[in-house]
Scaffold this active site. Structure first.
Site, short mmCIF file in Angstrom:
data_model
loop_
_atom_site.label_atom_id
_atom_site.label_comp_id
_atom_site.label_asym_id
_atom_site.label_seq_id
_atom_site.Cartn_x
_atom_site.Cartn_y
_atom_site.Cartn_z
N HIS A 95 0.85 -1.19 0.00
CA HIS A 95 0.00 0.00 0.00
C HIS A 95 0.88 1.23 0.00
O HIS A 95 1.81 1.34 0.79
CB HIS A 95 -0.91 0.02 1.24
CG HIS A 95 -1.75 1.26 1.30
ND1 HIS A 95 -2.94 1.36 0.61
CD2 HIS A 95 -1.56 2.45 1.89
CE1 HIS A 95 -3.45 2.57 0.81
NE2 HIS A 95 -2.64 3.25 1.59
N ASP A 103 -15.41 2.44 7.63
CA ASP A 103 -14.37 3.37 7.16
C ASP A 103 -14.86 4.21 6.00
O ASP A 103 -14.54 5.40 5.90
CB ASP A 103 -13.10 2.62 6.75
CG ASP A 103 -12.10 3.58 6.14
OD1 ASP A 103 -11.65 4.48 6.88
OD2 ASP A 103 -11.82 3.50 4.93
N ARG A 125 -14.82 12.62 7.48
CA ARG A 125 -13.56 13.32 7.81
C ARG A 125 -13.19 14.30 6.71
O ARG A 125 -12.66 15.39 6.96
CB ARG A 125 -12.43 12.30 8.01
CG ARG A 125 -12.57 11.52 9.30
CD ARG A 125 -11.67 10.29 9.30
NE ARG A 125 -10.29 10.61 9.00
CZ ARG A 125 -9.45 9.81 8.34
NH1 ARG A 125 -9.83 8.62 7.93
NH2 ARG A 125 -8.22 10.19 8.11
N SER A 163 -7.79 3.73 9.19
CA SER A 163 -8.54 3.70 7.94
C SER A 163 -7.84 2.79 6.92
O SER A 163 -8.44 1.89 6.33
CB SER A 163 -8.66 5.13 7.40
OG SER A 163 -9.11 5.15 6.08
N LYS A 215 -8.82 -1.68 6.02
CA LYS A 215 -9.10 -2.24 4.69
C LYS A 215 -8.08 -3.33 4.33
O LYS A 215 -8.43 -4.37 3.78
CB LYS A 215 -9.08 -1.12 3.65
CG LYS A 215 -10.32 -0.22 3.77
CD LYS A 215 -10.26 1.00 2.89
CE LYS A 215 -9.36 2.06 3.43
NZ LYS A 215 -9.54 3.41 2.99
#
Ligand code: URA
Length: 435
Positions: free
Chosen positions: A87, A166, A173, A188, A192
């Site tokens: 990621h 989320d 947010r 967050s 995932k």
């Protein structure tokens, strides 16, 4: 109405006054928000209290677990190969997922890369791949599993069942000034990734003008928080802090980045893209417990075409034609060097905003993107340039966008007298592993 064990106002008050939330309070507030019992304005107040007063490691871990529990978890345990994912916190020209996923699959691992679309100045992996004619982002869970077994790599849209809490909280947010909170960002992202079911995870945490985290201390803290969350959840997690003050490679924009990624898979491409792809691939092999051997060193697998074979199989399996010409923008304009000298600065944020304004990105999540739009660079920091020489080409289908793109680039380029050198900055700044 079922009896609720807590009151939202008490939970908000506790965090507002700087207290630590109990595990039961965290579980309840995330679940009650998902059920609609905690109202949007109450969650907004709590997010602001968290933004201001933070959460400790236990609260953040529990918060992440509660967001995972709000949806489904994928299960890759039936696969014959270990799973590993990467990621990136997002950067300009960051196309690394495209060559990386097939490269790591060609080294013998399964790479489930569940991705998103771009919002703002950083591009989205799905938007990039959708510039390939026929390619399809939405797969069923069964299709993901079958492709991981047959090809080894999948890049697709994350299903709406993964961490739905989320999804709502992130949208909230976004409009309440509470995005830039380390515990909220970390929970967050990690909710995932953990729900996705990967066995190992490598995080590329970007630092610099083109990144979420502009300074090294905050990036380090974000990386540490995410590594701890992954480790606590049984996912072998490591993070690299990497430099994002100039764009990665020579392109920012959807089809332009696919073209550059294919060059890398063909054994060429810009050195920084190749180096970061190989560095992350080595980390992924190690995190998955399969460090490269003489026959599976990622640098060789990239150079000898094995990663390209997997790329072609991966694109074809999702309906794409790897041989089809990529779309190009209808209009182009050059940006010229304003003076003679050495290019010492090329600001990532400015290039990202210019690509976005040219049509490569979207301002609202429902907006379409232009496949061919973006910025192509002809010089990188360190290059000697002459006044009037093209240093960038802007691409768009809608030429009325050129002016706003040029405005974004007004201070992007810094040229110093001949003999100057750009600041020395390694691409990989630090590595953060489990304690
Ligand atoms: N990406 C996410 O998925 N969540 C955040 O909070 C920030 C970036």
């Amino acid at each position: 109405m079922p009896h609720e064990p807590f009151d939202a106002v008490d939970v908000i008050g506790a965090k507002r006054d700087g207290r630590t939330l109990t595990p039961d309070q965290v579980d309840w507030v995330v679940d009650a928000y998902t059920r609609g019992v905690v109202a949007e304005e109450q969650m907004a107040a709590l997010a602001m209290a968290v933004y201001l007063n933070g959460m400790d490691r236990h609260e953040t871990s529990r918060w992440t677990a509660a967001m995972i529990a709000s949806g489904e978890r994928m299960d890759f345990s039936s696969l014959s190969r270990p799973t590993v994912d990467k990621h990136s916190t997002g950067g300009v020209g960051d196309k690394i997922t495209l060559p990386l996923a097939p490269l790591v699959a060609a080294c013998g691992l399964a790479v489930p890369q569940l991705s998103g679309r771009g919002l703002g100045h950083t591009g989205g992996t799905l938007d990039k791949l959708e510039s390939i004619p026929g390619w399809r982002a939405a797969l069923t869970n069964d299709e993901v599993l079958a492709q991981l077994e047959s090809v080894g790599a999948v890049i697709c849209q994350a299903g709406s069942g993964l961490a739905p809490a989320d999804r709502r909280l992130y949208a909230l947010r976004d409009v309440t000034g509470t995005v830039e909170s380390i515990p909220l960002i970390a929970s967050s992202i990690m909710s995932k990734k953990i729900a996705e079911g990967t066995g190992a995870l490598v995080l590329d945490v970007k630092v610099g003008t083109g990144a979420f985290m502009k300074d090294l201390d905050r990036a380090r803290e974000l990386a540490r928080t995410m590594v701890d969350l992954g480790t606590d959840a049984g996912v072998r997690t490591v993070a690299l802090l990497t430099h994002m003050s100039t764009p990665l490679g020579l392109t920012a924009g959807n089809a332009l980045e696919v073209r550059e990624s294919v060059e890398v898979l063909a054994g060429g491409g810009p050195a920084d893209v190749v180096d970061l792809t190989v560095a992350l691939a080595r980390e992924m092999l190690q995190a998955a417990g399969r460090p490269g051997t003489a026959t599976t060193d990622p640098a060789d697998v990239l150079a000898d075409g094995r990663a390209m074979d997997t790329w072609r199989a991966m694109i074809s399996a999702q309906g794409g034609d790897p041989d089809a010409p990529l779309p190009t923008a209808r209009e182009t304009e050059h940006v010229l060097a304003p003076a003679d000298g050495v290019l010492v600065g090329l600001d990532a944020l400015a290039v990202g905003v210019a690509a976005w304004r040219l049509g490569a990105g979207r301002a609202r999540k429902e907006d379409p993107v232009q496949a061919g739009a973006g910025v192509e660079l002809h010089a990188r920091p360190g290059a000697l340039v002459r006044a009037g020489q093209p240093i960038m080409t802007l691409h768009t289908d809608t030429p009325e966008r050129f002016d706003r793109a040029r405005q974004a680039l007004a201070d992007a380029v810094v040229i110093a007298p001949e003999g100057s050198r750009p600041p020395e900055r390694p691409l990989v700044l630090e590595r953060v592993a489990a304690d």
